[in-house]
Design a protein around this motif. Structure first.
Motif, short mmCIF file in Angstrom:
data_model
loop_
_atom_site.label_atom_id
_atom_site.label_comp_id
_atom_site.label_asym_id
_atom_site.label_seq_id
_atom_site.Cartn_x
_atom_site.Cartn_y
_atom_site.Cartn_z
N SER A 55 0.84 -1.21 0.00
CA SER A 55 0.00 0.00 0.00
C SER A 55 0.87 1.25 0.00
O SER A 55 0.86 2.05 0.94
N SER A 56 1.68 1.40 -1.02
CA SER A 56 2.51 2.61 -1.23
C SER A 56 3.47 2.90 -0.09
O SER A 56 3.81 4.05 0.19
N LEU A 85 5.67 7.74 2.23
CA LEU A 85 6.56 6.59 2.10
C LEU A 85 7.44 6.48 3.34
O LEU A 85 8.35 7.28 3.54
#
Length: 298
Positions: A55-56, A85
């Motif tokens: 999920s990023s 991130l």
């Protein structure tokens, strides 16, 4: 981590010197994860933090509840503490219901990194994250001096830094700037911290040539490094230091001798005094073998 999936299990001292391990439990399903952190809140609950690569690369936390005796683990609903991130994460207990998460965030466009801290609770409530360093910190970890104060230790540009943080409810402030812990250059990112009291913490790290320990004294938010001492004539890796009793701590690390990781080494450190080091070369027969990848001993 086994096959990219994050797992956790209970390790228990059943009686005497016997140690047994429970079954592994996946805390993020089949999603690939990394950058793990964890801390116990009570004798039966813990907070686990991680980066969700599916999920990023967001920063996620989940509450784990342990059933004593059976070593079974149940998980609450995962919640996001960082939508950008995230990379490495670290968790430290504040109270029975709250934890401090310190972590590194990477800008997806510039790849610059910065350090952040946030308070979360066992119900999934997330406070406001605060940046403590914008200049490419690498490994980040924290230790609580008290329920209202902590030290964050981190490496950047081959040196070790520490900063004092204050907590009020879910609000974090950093009243003073970070200080360089030592003038010795680091060997990799091998370092660890353990608070000994409300005003004192023990730090262990590896320089290019030796493994060292020093104290961090805190007064009015100002950190002063003291008593820097060589623990080993060799550099170390996977360093872990934990508080034992009073002003003592236990240090465990891999000794890097003659270009080879030779031994797992341990030492008891009383503030200002180093007790004889124990070198352990063979596996304990009563320690269960755990499968997976173990990036750190701490």
């Amino acid at each position: 981590r086994a096959d990219g999936v994050g797992k956790v299990r209970v390790i228990e001292n059943d009686s005497g010197t016997d140690i047994t391990a429970g079954s592994p439990y996946s805390f993020a399903g089949t999603a690939p994860t990394g950058g793990y952190g964890a801390c116990a809140l009570t004798s039966t609950t813990a907070i686990i933090t991680y980066t969700n690569y599916e999920s990023s690369n967001i920063g996620v936390a989940v509450l784990a509840t342990i059933t004593p005796g059976t070593k079974e683990i149940a998980f609450g609903s995962p919640f996001t503490f960082e939508a950008s991130l995230s990379a490495t994460t670290h968790a430290a207990r504040i109270s029975d219901t709250q934890a401090l998460i310190t972590y590194r965030v990477i800008d997806p466009e510039t790849y610059d990194s910065y350090g952040k801290a946030v308070v979360v609770d066992s119900a999934g409530t997330v406070g406001t994250a605060v940046v403590f360093d914008i200049d490419k910190p690498v490994k980040v970890e924290s230790s609580m001096l008290s329920a209202s104060g902590f030290i964050t230790l981190y490496s950047k540009f081959s040196f070790l830094y520490a900063i004092y943080g204050a907590i009020s409810g879910t609000t974090i402030t950093f009243p003073e700037s970070a200080v360089k812990v030592s003038n010795d250059t680091l060997r990799g990112t091998s370092h660890s911290i353990a608070a000994l009291s409300s005003t004192l913490a023990m730090v262990c790290f590896s320089s290019a040539t030796t493994t060292k320990a020093l104290g961090l004294s805190v007064s009015a938010g100002v950190i002063t490094p003291t008593l820097e001492t060589a623990i080993s004539d060799f550099p170390g890796s996977e360093i872990c230091v934990i508080k034992t009793v009073n002003n003592q701590s236990l240090l465990v690390f891999k000794s890097y001798e003659d270009g080879v990781y030779a031994n797992t080494t341990a030492a008891i450190i009383s503030y200002g005094t180093i007790y004889p080091i124990m070198t352990h070369k063979a596996p304990f027969t009563t320690v269960p073998v755990l499968s997976g990848t173990f990036p750190s001993m701490c």
